[in-house]
Design a protein around this motif. Sequence first.
Motif, PDB file in Angstrom:
ATOM      1  N   PHE A 187      -0.458  -6.687  -6.421  1.00 15.91           N
ATOM      2  CA  PHE A 187      -0.566  -7.134  -5.029  1.00 15.91           C
ATOM      3  C   PHE A 187      -0.103  -8.592  -4.912  1.00 15.91           C
ATOM      4  CE2 PHE A 187      -3.161  -9.265  -1.758  1.00 15.91           C
ATOM      5  CZ  PHE A 187      -2.766  -8.555  -0.640  1.00 15.91           C
ATOM      6  N   ALA A 227      -0.322   7.001   1.141  1.00 16.54           N
ATOM      7  CA  ALA A 227      -0.845   5.824   1.820  1.00 16.54           C
ATOM      8  C   ALA A 227      -1.603   6.196   3.089  1.00 16.54           C
ATOM      9  CB  ALA A 227       0.289   4.855   2.147  1.00 16.54           C
ATOM     10  N   ILE A 237       0.840  -1.203   0.000  1.00 18.13           N
ATOM     11  CA  ILE A 237       0.000   0.000   0.000  1.00 18.13           C
ATOM     12  C   ILE A 237       0.875   1.253   0.000  1.00 18.13           C
ATOM     13  CG2 ILE A 237      -1.530   1.384   1.465  1.00 18.13           C
ATOM     14  CD1 ILE A 237      -3.156  -1.072   1.955  1.00 18.13           C
ATOM     15  N   GLY A 284      -9.436   4.408  -2.206  1.00 17.97           N
ATOM     16  CA  GLY A 284      -8.531   4.929  -3.223  1.00 17.97           C
ATOM     17  C   GLY A 284      -9.303   5.684  -4.289  1.00 17.97           C
ATOM     18  N   VAL A 338      -5.381   4.491   3.701  1.00 19.62           N
ATOM     19  CA  VAL A 338      -5.709   3.543   4.771  1.00 19.62           C
ATOM     20  C   VAL A 338      -6.677   4.193   5.760  1.00 19.62           C
ATOM     21  CG1 VAL A 338      -4.789   2.170   6.674  1.00 19.62           C
ATOM     22  CG2 VAL A 338      -3.527   2.315   4.522  1.00 19.62           C
ATOM     23  N   THR A 385       2.441   1.659  -3.478  1.00 18.26           N
ATOM     24  CA  THR A 385       1.527   1.730  -4.615  1.00 18.26           C
ATOM     25  C   THR A 385       0.774   3.049  -4.694  1.00 18.26           C
ATOM     26  OG1 THR A 385       1.240  -0.664  -4.569  1.00 18.26           O
ATOM     27  CG2 THR A 385      -0.449   0.602  -5.717  1.00 18.26           C
TER      28      THR A 385
END
Length: 160
Positions: free
Chosen positions: A144, A60, A53, A78, A64, A56
């Motif tokens: 992932f 982040a 995460i 996202g 989250v 990417t």
Amino acid sequence: MKVLLLSALVVLLAGCSGYDYTNVSPEQSEVGMVVDVPGADKDVLYDRAAVWIASTFVSANDVVQNKNKEAGRIMGRGVATIYITSGMTQVPYSYRYSIRIDVKDNKARIKFADYRDVQYQTEPEYGYLAAPLIAKMNALAADFELSMKAEKEATADADW
């Protein structure tokens, strides 16, 4: 003059005719994957998911929404932007979506769902909108999977 106007109308209408107006339900647009990782315990997979995460997504901390290492769950939100060709231009559509990652010994699961247009809060109800969004989520799920199956920990760089 009439021929020029008629030609312009035909070109304009031809640009709209290529869209897929098939209705897509929210369940049809969900993307998920279960990754088998033999020999990896829950803590290792949780750490790999957290690193995935962080590497990417641009921010982040904004993605989250909930982390629970004991339960092996990371949940977040996202934003993905897709581009739809319209005549000679590409129109951007941005969608919010939910991310849910669950890990347990030897397995990790990721799920993308609940897509909403950032501006209008609508779902991508037609195929021409859902297909590129699903393709983007499938690419994230494949990335992932690679991160979960990585032999070397991304955080353990002892040779530097």
